[in-house]
Design a protein around this motif. Sequence first.
Motif, PDB file in Angstrom:
ATOM      1  N   LYS A 277      11.652  10.675  -8.082  1.00 19.74           N
ATOM      2  CA  LYS A 277      11.260   9.559  -7.196  1.00 19.74           C
ATOM      3  C   LYS A 277       9.851   9.161  -7.568  1.00 19.74           C
ATOM      4  CE  LYS A 277      11.402   7.021  -3.301  1.00 19.74           C
ATOM      5  NZ  LYS A 277      11.583   7.617  -1.987  1.00 19.74           N
ATOM      6  N   PRO A 278       9.535   7.935  -7.910  1.00 18.90           N
ATOM      7  CA  PRO A 278      10.474   6.828  -8.068  1.00 18.90           C
ATOM      8  C   PRO A 278      11.383   7.030  -9.282  1.00 18.90           C
ATOM      9  CG  PRO A 278       8.196   6.126  -8.488  1.00 18.90           C
ATOM     10  CD  PRO A 278       8.137   7.552  -8.163  1.00 18.90           C
ATOM     11  N   LEU A 279      12.589   6.527  -9.155  1.00 19.16           N
ATOM     12  CA  LEU A 279      13.619   6.793 -10.164  1.00 19.16           C
ATOM     13  C   LEU A 279      13.599   5.725 -11.255  1.00 19.16           C
ATOM     14  CD1 LEU A 279      16.187   8.382 -10.996  1.00 19.16           C
ATOM     15  CD2 LEU A 279      17.487   6.795  -9.559  1.00 19.16           C
ATOM     16  N   ASP A 280      13.558   6.201 -12.493  1.00 20.53           N
ATOM     17  CA  ASP A 280      13.648   5.294 -13.645  1.00 20.53           C
ATOM     18  C   ASP A 280      15.127   5.033 -13.935  1.00 20.53           C
ATOM     19  OD1 ASP A 280      13.567   4.005 -16.104  1.00 20.53           O
ATOM     20  OD2 ASP A 280      13.007   5.826 -17.207  1.00 20.53           O
TER      21      ASP A 280
ATOM     22  N   ARG B 130      -1.941   5.949   2.951  1.00 25.59           N
ATOM     23  CA  ARG B 130      -2.353   4.727   2.277  1.00 25.59           C
ATOM     24  C   ARG B 130      -1.782   3.493   2.980  1.00 25.59           C
ATOM     25  NH1 ARG B 130      -4.115   3.241  -2.792  1.00 25.59           N
ATOM     26  NH2 ARG B 130      -3.827   5.268  -3.757  1.00 25.59           N
ATOM     27  N   THR B 131      -0.510   3.542   3.293  1.00 25.57           N
ATOM     28  CA  THR B 131       0.123   2.407   3.959  1.00 25.57           C
ATOM     29  C   THR B 131      -0.503   2.140   5.317  1.00 25.57           C
ATOM     30  OG1 THR B 131       2.268   2.547   2.862  1.00 25.57           O
ATOM     31  CG2 THR B 131       2.267   1.644   5.085  1.00 25.57           C
TER      32      THR B 131
ATOM     33  N   GLU C 241      16.401   2.377 -15.072  1.00 30.31           N
ATOM     34  CA  GLU C 241      16.604   1.531 -16.260  1.00 30.31           C
ATOM     35  C   GLU C 241      17.055   2.365 -17.460  1.00 30.31           C
ATOM     36  OE1 GLU C 241      16.422  -1.626 -15.703  1.00 30.31           O
ATOM     37  OE2 GLU C 241      15.423  -1.478 -13.744  1.00 30.31           O
TER      38      GLU C 241
ATOM     39  N   PRO D  45      -3.097   8.757  -8.263  1.00 29.01           N
ATOM     40  CA  PRO D  45      -3.852   8.489  -7.023  1.00 29.01           C
ATOM     41  C   PRO D  45      -3.033   8.652  -5.741  1.00 29.01           C
ATOM     42  CG  PRO D  45      -3.277   6.429  -8.120  1.00 29.01           C
ATOM     43  CD  PRO D  45      -2.806   7.530  -9.020  1.00 29.01           C
ATOM     44  N   ASP D  46      -1.802   9.102  -5.861  1.00 26.48           N
ATOM     45  CA  ASP D  46      -0.938   9.258  -4.685  1.00 26.48           C
ATOM     46  C   ASP D  46      -0.357  10.675  -4.630  1.00 26.48           C
ATOM     47  OD1 ASP D  46      -0.991   6.603  -3.467  1.00 26.48           O
ATOM     48  OD2 ASP D  46      -0.209   5.949  -5.402  1.00 26.48           O
TER      49      ASP D  46
ATOM     50  N   HIS E  79       0.829  -1.212   0.000  1.00 23.94           N
ATOM     51  CA  HIS E  79       0.000   0.000   0.000  1.00 23.94           C
ATOM     52  C   HIS E  79       0.860   1.258   0.000  1.00 23.94           C
ATOM     53  CE1 HIS E  79      -3.587  -2.418   0.584  1.00 23.94           C
ATOM     54  NE2 HIS E  79      -2.883  -3.126   1.449  1.00 23.94           N
ATOM     55  N   LEU E  80       2.078   1.096  -0.476  1.00 23.15           N
ATOM     56  CA  LEU E  80       2.974   2.255  -0.541  1.00 23.15           C
ATOM     57  C   LEU E  80       2.461   3.253  -1.576  1.00 23.15           C
ATOM     58  CD1 LEU E  80       5.629   3.363   0.582  1.00 23.15           C
ATOM     59  CD2 LEU E  80       6.826   2.116  -1.216  1.00 23.15           C
ATOM     60  N   TYR E  81       2.073   2.729  -2.724  1.00 16.09           N
ATOM     61  CA  TYR E  81       1.423   3.500  -3.791  1.00 16.09           C
ATOM     62  C   TYR E  81       0.231   2.668  -4.271  1.00 16.09           C
ATOM     63  CZ  TYR E  81       5.982   5.914  -4.149  1.00 16.09           C
ATOM     64  OH  TYR E  81       7.123   6.612  -3.897  1.00 16.09           O
TER      65      TYR E  81
ATOM     66  N   ALA F  99      10.423   0.741  -9.833  1.00 21.23           N
ATOM     67  CA  ALA F  99      11.679   1.047  -9.127  1.00 21.23           C
ATOM     68  C   ALA F  99      11.838   0.235  -7.846  1.00 21.23           C
ATOM     69  CB  ALA F  99      11.737   2.543  -8.805  1.00 21.23           C
ATOM     70  N   PHE F 100      10.709  -0.250  -7.277  1.00 19.49           N
ATOM     71  CA  PHE F 100      10.790  -0.932  -5.986  1.00 19.49           C
ATOM     72  C   PHE F 100      10.577  -2.435  -6.084  1.00 19.49           C
ATOM     73  CE2 PHE F 100       9.024   3.397  -5.309  1.00 19.49           C
ATOM     74  CZ  PHE F 100      10.209   3.969  -4.874  1.00 19.49           C
TER      75      PHE F 100
ATOM     76  N   ASP G  34       7.201   8.645 -13.705  1.00 18.03           N
ATOM     77  CA  ASP G  34       8.109   7.545 -13.350  1.00 18.03           C
ATOM     78  C   ASP G  34       9.022   7.136 -14.499  1.00 18.03           C
ATOM     79  OD1 ASP G  34       6.429   7.739 -11.203  1.00 18.03           O
ATOM     80  OD2 ASP G  34       5.732   5.661 -11.228  1.00 18.03           O
TER      81      ASP G  34
ATOM     82  N   PRO H 273       9.639   7.800   1.679  1.00 14.34           N
ATOM     83  CA  PRO H 273       8.895   6.714   1.038  1.00 14.34           C
ATOM     84  C   PRO H 273       7.425   7.085   0.864  1.00 14.34           C
ATOM     85  CG  PRO H 273      10.260   5.874   2.830  1.00 14.34           C
ATOM     86  CD  PRO H 273      10.285   7.367   2.926  1.00 14.34           C
ATOM     87  N   GLY H 274       6.887   6.753  -0.300  1.00 18.00           N
ATOM     88  CA  GLY H 274       5.466   6.988  -0.542  1.00 18.00           C
ATOM     89  C   GLY H 274       5.156   8.259  -1.305  1.00 18.00           C
ATOM     90  N   LEU H 275       6.138   9.130  -1.462  1.00 16.97           N
ATOM     91  CA  LEU H 275       5.928  10.355  -2.244  1.00 16.97           C
ATOM     92  C   LEU H 275       6.399  10.145  -3.678  1.00 16.97           C
ATOM     93  CD1 LEU H 275       7.053  13.484  -0.175  1.00 16.97           C
ATOM     94  CD2 LEU H 275       4.751  12.572  -0.502  1.00 16.97           C
ATOM     95  N   ARG H 276       5.862  10.944  -4.581  1.00 14.48           N
ATOM     96  CA  ARG H 276       6.440  11.121  -5.907  1.00 14.48           C
ATOM     97  C   ARG H 276       7.019  12.532  -5.956  1.00 14.48           C
ATOM     98  NH1 ARG H 276       2.980   7.332  -7.668  1.00 14.48           N
ATOM     99  NH2 ARG H 276       3.913   5.943  -9.221  1.00 14.48           N
TER     100      ARG H 276
END
Lengths: 353, 326
Positions: free
Chosen positions: B240-243, B102-103, B245, B165-166, A333-335, A341-342, B194, B141-144
């Motif tokens: 964040k989150p980091l692409d 959310r968590t 790749e 949604p976040d 439920h982090l996102y 990435a995770f 992302d 953690p949990g943010l963009r």
Amino acid sequence: MTVSFKFDSLQYLDTDGAVVFEPLPEWANDAAILIPLYRTMVETRAFDAKAVALQRTGQLGTYASSLGQEAIGVATASVMTADDVLLPTYREYGAQFWRGTTMAEILLYWGGDERGSDYAGPRGDFPISVPIATHACHAVGVAYAMKLRQQPHAAVCFVGDGATSKGDFYEAINAAGVWRLPVVFVVTNNQWAISVPVSKQTAAETLAHKSVAAGIAGRRVDGNDCLAMKQAATEAIDNARNGRGPTLLEALTYRMSDHTTADDASRYRSAEEVDAHRLQDPIDRLRRYMESRGLWADAEEQELHDATAQRVEQQVKVYLDTPAPAPQTMFDHLYATLPRAFDAQRQAVIEEK
Amino acid sequence: MPEVTLVEAVNTALARAMGTDENVVVLGEDVGVNGGVFRATAGLQERFGEARVIDTPLAENLIAGTAVGMAAHGLKPIAEIQFMGFIYPALDQLLSHASRLRTRTRGRLTCPLVLRAPFGGGIHAPEHHSESTEALFAHIPGLRVVIPSSPARAYGLLLASIHDPDPVVFLEPKRIYRIVKQDVADDGHALPLDVCFVLRSGTDVTLVTWGAMTHETIQAADALSSAGISAEVIDVATIKPLDIETILESVEKTGRCVIVHEAARSGGWGAEISAQIMERGLLSLLAPVQRVTGYDTVMPLFRLEDRYMPSVDRIVQAAHATLGFE
């Protein structure tokens, strides 16, 4: 120059349950109203004793007891509807139980499991806010959303006396006043913020005085008098729902317990002080009142205690029987959707034995 | 297609979102009647009303906390913090609540808010108006954390952030609010979050950056090109989150990497990118990863500001250093 004025505290019952102020609200003779209030207070207290015992025997994490202040949450919640939103701090289990949050959920929460905040009760209620007063701002946001949608609901936010020293609290009551929001801030003034007494929190004469600077209604109430608490909450929530603006409701009580099970209050306050407050007990007071009116008798009392003990045991069993969540659920439920990435970290948790 | 600046693109995206979804509200200091100190919210209150374009009391913690409450109760708040220098009272709300609601409720309550703030140096602003502290937010953690580098990306990434949604911290590089105009169609089309954007393909060295520094980095790539060096330029965009790749693919091709950011060096987001390249792309590397950053000093007032900010020359030199490594 210091401006002085009084906020009188609403109180119907003295410590013996005798009526000291009239007229009583109409419902004050209605057993169908009073008994559920009494029952939830008794259940909350039984739960509380059990939770402390679980912590002492290593079956629960640190726990914050609500001993002696049960009337405030229970009476306030009894005025709320499912569409109203509760924003609790810790120690407001009475309000949460009334609304449908289960004892097992509260135990899961203090037992270190996030599922304890996925309440069975009203799905819009907020989880317990530990960072002091931060949720007062959330109450402003919730109430704003209600007002924008012209819904006849209220946000009800519980904070303690220490919380009234924080910027969050001032910012929230100030904005609630500017926007005339449907929100009630219940300040559970139990006299102690861990080891710091109210006299060291503020030079204000009462905490209700802080409403004046925010331009909102302020009210003081004897928080150990369930009738007074219910009446004050009724008026405040009714005002909120009907466009008459927010209220700061200071509910006077006393923290009979240590701050948490990790605290030892004997380091900073005397046993005599605590004992003196036993007379104020909200449960005894309501029971004496009901008995004096012929609404409650010893047989019912015994029946309630037996049923409550069973209920608490059953809820404790639900808690203890709930296995720990799988470790990878910390990612679930982090996102809304776990970003790529995770993925590797989640996989690593699964693979680690 | 209208030619617009970055700040106009922000305004267009806000108006588009408000027109499409009545749950979208804008709140912040001076965002209403005044239209924002940078004009990002100009005209919104006239169009959508005071109830949805909200001038708040002057309290950043309140702005963020109110947005959390709104978001959890079904609105889509877009909160503006007037300058990043004043965002820190809001940090508690982001860290303690927005990022974890959310968590901690197992998805029962969520927090789809956008917190916008102009940031970065280079406009000779007063004290507290020029810092770049995006790594503070990226650490949570949990943010963009999303940073546009052009009008088109401001429009598309802001719409995507609003739809997300976040919670999203959307940091707008104010140095380039008005220096470039670009054709941006107001077609409601969001860009993907992302993912990095490859601004220029190259084969000799990878230059990784975001926000306003894309401009100096492109100029550095031009200078390198004149010297016969082919630089690939990557705009991280969502830090964040980091692409990683996309960055790894590039480094695999070029064998060299220079990371450019305005923020102070130690613990900056470049350190995270560099660490991930080491962990997963070490054998592709022909030279150590270089960082061109602000210094580990307090951001100087503007007489020395230009000496603090990474320059085109510093980026070019760092690229040469990777090419000269033996």
